[in-house]
Structure formats: structure tokens, C-alpha cells
Write a protein that holds these residues in place. Structure first.
Motif, PDB file in Angstrom:
ATOM      1  N   PRO A   2       7.510   6.300   0.407  1.00 31.00           N
ATOM      2  CA  PRO A   2       6.292   6.191   1.215  1.00 31.00           C
ATOM      3  C   PRO A   2       5.567   4.866   0.952  1.00 31.00           C
ATOM      4  O   PRO A   2       5.579   4.337  -0.165  1.00 31.00           O
ATOM      5  N   GLY A   3       4.921   4.364   1.998  1.00 33.26           N
ATOM      6  CA  GLY A   3       4.135   3.146   1.852  1.00 33.26           C
ATOM      7  C   GLY A   3       4.622   2.040   2.751  1.00 33.26           C
ATOM      8  O   GLY A   3       5.471   2.229   3.627  1.00 33.26           O
ATOM      9  N   GLY A   4       4.046   0.860   2.549  1.00 35.06           N
ATOM     10  CA  GLY A   4       4.417  -0.288   3.356  1.00 35.06           C
ATOM     11  C   GLY A   4       3.626  -1.507   2.948  1.00 35.06           C
ATOM     12  O   GLY A   4       3.090  -1.585   1.834  1.00 35.06           O
ATOM     13  N   GLN A  56       0.861  -1.174   0.000  1.00 33.37           N
ATOM     14  CA  GLN A  56       0.000   0.000   0.000  1.00 33.37           C
ATOM     15  C   GLN A  56       0.899   1.226   0.000  1.00 33.37           C
ATOM     16  O   GLN A  56       1.846   1.315   0.779  1.00 33.37           O
ATOM     17  N   ALA A  57       0.625   2.144  -0.910  1.00 32.63           N
ATOM     18  CA  ALA A  57       1.452   3.346  -1.040  1.00 32.63           C
ATOM     19  C   ALA A  57       0.582   4.486  -1.552  1.00 32.63           C
ATOM     20  O   ALA A  57      -0.374   4.259  -2.309  1.00 32.63           O
ATOM     21  N   PRO A  58       0.886   5.718  -1.134  1.00 35.90           N
ATOM     22  CA  PRO A  58       0.090   6.864  -1.563  1.00 35.90           C
ATOM     23  C   PRO A  58       0.027   6.964  -3.089  1.00 35.90           C
ATOM     24  O   PRO A  58       1.048   6.841  -3.777  1.00 35.90           O
ATOM     25  N   GLY A  59      -1.184   7.170  -3.612  1.00 35.99           N
ATOM     26  CA  GLY A  59      -1.361   7.361  -5.047  1.00 35.99           C
ATOM     27  C   GLY A  59      -1.253   6.101  -5.875  1.00 35.99           C
ATOM     28  O   GLY A  59      -1.281   6.177  -7.113  1.00 35.99           O
ATOM     29  N   GLU A  60      -1.143   4.921  -5.238  1.00 35.53           N
ATOM     30  CA  GLU A  60      -1.020   3.668  -5.976  1.00 35.53           C
ATOM     31  C   GLU A  60      -2.135   2.711  -5.577  1.00 35.53           C
ATOM     32  O   GLU A  60      -2.610   2.736  -4.442  1.00 35.53           O
ATOM     33  N   ASN A  61      -2.528   1.859  -6.519  1.00 33.16           N
ATOM     34  CA  ASN A  61      -3.415   0.771  -6.171  1.00 33.16           C
ATOM     35  C   ASN A  61      -2.641  -0.278  -5.376  1.00 33.16           C
ATOM     36  O   ASN A  61      -1.424  -0.414  -5.519  1.00 33.16           O
TER      37      ASN A  61
END
Length: 257
Positions: free
Chosen positions: A199-201, A34-39
């Protein structure tokens, strides 16, 4: 279940056993990004086990355990040796989970206070929930591991639910009762993914069950363990600390990042 001592003993019987034998729990599931701006992306299948035994001590129980878990191809389920980052095309060695030990004290009055394991009963089902919210100094500080760590504080959530039958718990002669469980983990990118401060994880979502013994694990897991680290077929002989994690294991394998 309102009595802390009864609650603890019941939980010990559900999670493991009040007897001297090893208890094996197995799980399977998936890991998503999961990451900002991504599916969200389905990155891996994920399968593993924990082998441990309970030792009764003053005021409760001491759980001696180790666990292994493996990142698998999302399509075939094969255990991976390497992983190709879909964004950069870079190929990285996969470091599977070889956590030895993962010991735990289960005490009526421990360092964090009285025993608390929220329990819900619905019909004949008993359900324990454990929300473990982690925040502690990272074993991989950003200055030393800029490609492997995004924060000097390790932050994650480990969310467990354990399910068993009240009728089994009421059979007082059973040291161990059948148990199923679910596990969700929210965590940073793994160090070996080398995503640095991006960003994300990751989101892990797994389910599993207590088995009758190590021989009931899927054959492909037993073969992999026999070939790579056979001690994971048994619980530790003695208590040791600190516990191993994916982050400390990476640091041992890559002391210079």
C-alpha cells in the motif's frame, strides 16, 4: 479570456509559442512517499525538462514534445544510478524518465469536448489550472508484473498551474510570453522500485519556468542528456503516437518484468 479561442491562444503563448521554435521548460522539486501507518519520507530530489513546439492545425494547435527527468540523491542532488529500498535493503536500478513522445492536441473542439482551461486573474497575474485525473488499463498488469504493479488500472493525478503576466499577454506581437508553473503528481510506486502490491505511493511537488532555450538548462542536465540520449535536446520532427510514460518505458526495458 472568456472567449475560448482567445483563451486557447493565450495559453499556447504561455505554455510554449505560436512561432516555429522549440520551447524548453525546466522544473525542480522533490518526491515523497506516503503509505498507511508511516510518516512521509523524502525519497528523491527531482529535476527535468520538456522540449516542444506548437504546430497550428485546423481548430487549434498540435504540441510535439519529448521530456526527460531525473531522480536525484535527496542530500547531494546527484543523478542516481541505483536506489536502495530503506525498508528491505534491496538495491534497484533507477529508470529515469525518457518520454518520447509526449504529444498533445490543444483544440477548440477536441475528442473530450470544447476547450476548457480554467483561468483566474488577480491584479496583473493570469493563472491557468489543469487537473488531469487519470484512470486507464495499466501497461503493467499485475499477473505479468507482480513485483512492479499493484493494480490492473493505472490511477494518478497530474495537477498543473501556469502563471504569467497580463501585460505580456496583451503584447500581441509576442509569440511567446514568460511563464512559471507548478506541478503536483500523485502516483503509485514506480515499477523499478519493485514494491508490488504494498500500500502507498508517491507525491511529486515541483516548480519551474519557461527558459529562453535549451542552452539555458543547467549544465549538469545538458551533459547527462548528451551522454545518454542527445535527441532530447530537440522536439520531435513529426507527430507520433502513443505517448511514452514511465510504465510503458519500463515495459520496453523489462518485457518479462
Amino acid at each position: 479570456m472568456a472567449d475560448p479561442a482567445d483563451n486557447l491562444r493565450s495559453f499556447v503563448r504561455a505554455r510554449a509559442s505560436t512561432g516555429p521554435e522549440d520551447t524548453v521548460v525546466w522544473w525542480t522539486g522533490n518526491v515523497h512517499s506516503q503509505a498507511p501507518g508511516e510518516n512521509h519520507r523524502h525519497l528523491f530530489r527531482f529535476e527535468g525538462f520538456n522540449v516542444g513546439r506548437m504546430v497550428e492545425v485546423d481548430g487549434g494547435w498540435r504540441f510535439l514534445a519529448r521530456e526527460a527527468a531525473f531522480y536525484q540523491d535527496p542530500r547531494t542532488g546527484g543523478i542516481l544510478d541505483s536506489w536502495t529500498d530503506p525498508d528491505t535493503g534491496a538495491e534497484h536500478e533507477v529508470l529515469h524518465i525518457w518520454n518520447d513522445p509526449v504529444n498533445q492536441d490543444l483544440l477548440l473542439d477536441g475528442p473530450r469536448g470544447p476547450w476548457r482551461a480554467p483561468v483566474t486573474e488577480v491584479g496583473g497575474d493570469v493563472m491557468w489550472a489543469q487537473d488531469i485525473l487519470l484512470a486507464y488499463p495499466s501497461p503493467l498488469p499485475v499477473a505479468a508484473y507482480p513485483d512492479n504493479s499493484a493494480d490492473d488500472v493505472y490511477r494518478a493525478a497530474e495537477l498543473f498551474q501556469f502563471f504569467c503576466r497580463r501585460a505580456d499577454l496583451d503584447a500581441a506581437d509576442l509569440p511567446s510570453v514568460p511563464c512559471h508553473f507548478s506541478w503536483t503528481r500523485l502516483a503509485p510506486w514506480l515499477p523499478w522500485m519493485r514494491r508490488g502490491a504494498r500500500p502507498g505511493g508517491l507525491v511529486y511537488h515541483c516548480h519551474g519556468a519557461k527558459l529562453g532555450g535549451y542552452d539555458e538548462l543547467p549544465e549538469h542536465l545538458r551533459k547527462y542528456v548528451a551522454a545518454h540520449d542527445p535527441k532530447f535536446a530537440h522536439s520531435p520532427e513529426e507527430w507520433s503516437a502513443p505517448n511514452e510514460t514511465s510504465w510503458t518505458y519500463f515495459r520496453k526495458r523489462h518485457p518479462q518484468g
